[in-house]
Design a protein around this motif. Structure first.
Motif, short mmCIF file in Angstrom:
data_model
loop_
_atom_site.label_atom_id
_atom_site.label_comp_id
_atom_site.label_asym_id
_atom_site.label_seq_id
_atom_site.Cartn_x
_atom_site.Cartn_y
_atom_site.Cartn_z
N ALA A 87 0.82 -1.22 0.00
CA ALA A 87 0.00 0.00 0.00
C ALA A 87 0.85 1.26 0.00
CB ALA A 87 -0.91 0.00 1.23
N HIS A 88 2.16 1.12 0.23
CA HIS A 88 3.01 2.30 0.40
C HIS A 88 3.64 2.81 -0.89
CE1 HIS A 88 2.49 2.01 4.70
NE2 HIS A 88 2.70 0.71 4.58
N ALA A 89 3.33 2.15 -2.03
CA ALA A 89 3.90 2.58 -3.31
C ALA A 89 2.91 3.46 -4.06
CB ALA A 89 4.26 1.37 -4.15
N ASP A 90 3.43 4.25 -5.01
CA ASP A 90 2.56 5.09 -5.84
C ASP A 90 1.96 4.28 -6.99
OD1 ASP A 90 3.17 7.61 -4.49
OD2 ASP A 90 5.19 7.32 -5.31
N ALA A 91 2.77 3.39 -7.55
CA ALA A 91 2.33 2.65 -8.74
C ALA A 91 2.88 1.24 -8.69
CB ALA A 91 2.80 3.37 -10.00
N VAL A 92 2.39 0.42 -9.61
CA VAL A 92 2.91 -0.95 -9.73
C VAL A 92 3.05 -1.27 -11.21
CG1 VAL A 92 0.55 -1.89 -9.50
CG2 VAL A 92 2.51 -3.40 -9.19
N PHE A 93 4.19 -1.83 -11.59
CA PHE A 93 4.29 -2.39 -12.92
C PHE A 93 3.46 -3.66 -12.90
CE2 PHE A 93 8.54 -0.12 -13.88
CZ PHE A 93 7.87 0.88 -14.58
#
Ligand code: 1GP
Length: 248
Positions: A87-93
């Protein structure tokens, strides 16, 4: 502006993007945060966070938090499985390993991870992940039918399949720490086939500005480097070398 729009805008205005990959399994979170801060000073455009083994759970969350505390750069998950969602990331590849023999890496982990991506509000960036020889750990873990370096037509075929399935990004991966990166001729053939709108990322075994520049000249839109950041004492200077070599 979304992370994807931001990266595409950098490609448009600066010619290419540089992404720094940090593996949460390789150092304590605070060290990862410091590395990210130095990479930011060197001019990298975003921080990818992930690894083939041992890169999930609280170590992943703590690494992302430390990076967020020390930089303003976007953070993008680079997950090996559904366990690589945080949940702590801005985006996901949001990738499918197209040349895997194992359905888990093509669609099953994606299905397990997708509800979490939605719940956490992490921006998905659709990506075709294609592993080229030698493939390294990720090739083994992902049970990839490795594309031979001398067979660009096979990489083109997978890349086009990814584009036609709606993926915006194509990642040509030689494997972390590869002795030889993806050949420039293969990168050029893929870029020519998929066109301007679909972005081509290249990673694995890129250690110098000279090599990175050659790959961008051949058609790469984004260069990913990971291992080199762990090996040098002056992260800022190394990233600066890579960034200045690939940007207009
Ligand atoms: C690995 O392509 C990335 O997934 C980066 O490779 O660690 O060799 O830079 P390196």
């Amino acid at each position: 502006m979304s992370v994807e729009e931001r990266l595409n805008n950098v490609v448009k205005t600066q010619g290419a993007v540089h992404l720094t990959l940090i593996d949460p399994d390789s150092q304590p979170p605070d060290t990862a945060g410091k590395m990210a801060a130095q990479a930011a000073q060197g001019g990298t455009d975003a921080i990818m966070v992930g690894g083939s083994t041992g890169a999930g759970g609280s170590i992943l969350d703590k690494t992302l938090k430390a990076i967020k505390e020390q930089t303003d750069l976007p953070t993008i998950l680079f997950p090996a499985s559904a366990g690589g969602v945080s949940a702590h990331a801005d985006a996901v590849f949001f990738m499918s390993l197209l040349n895997s023999r194992d359905v888990n890496y093509i669609t099953t982990n994606q299905a397990i991870g997708a509800p979490l991506v939605k719940k956490y509000g992490v921006e998905p960036i659709s990506m075709a992940y294609i592993i080229i020889e030698p493939g390294g750990t990720v090739g083994w873990v992902g049970d990839a039918k490795l594309i031979p370096q001398k067979k660009p037509a096979l990489a083109v075929a997978y890349a086009l399949a990814g584009k036609y399935m709606g993926m915006h990004y194509i990642y040509l991966e030689a494997g972390s720490g590869a002795d030889s990166p993806v050949p420039a001729a293969m990168v050029g053939a893929v870029k020519q086939a998929v066109g301007e709108e679909t972005k081509v990322l290249v990673g694995g075994g890129i250690r110098t500005g000279e090599v990175a520049a050659k790959l961008v000249k051949a058609g790469a839109d984004m260069i990913v480097t990971g291992t080199i950041v762990e090996q040098v004492s002056d992260v800022k200077s190394k990233i600066h070398e890579l960034v200045t070599a690939i940007k207009q």
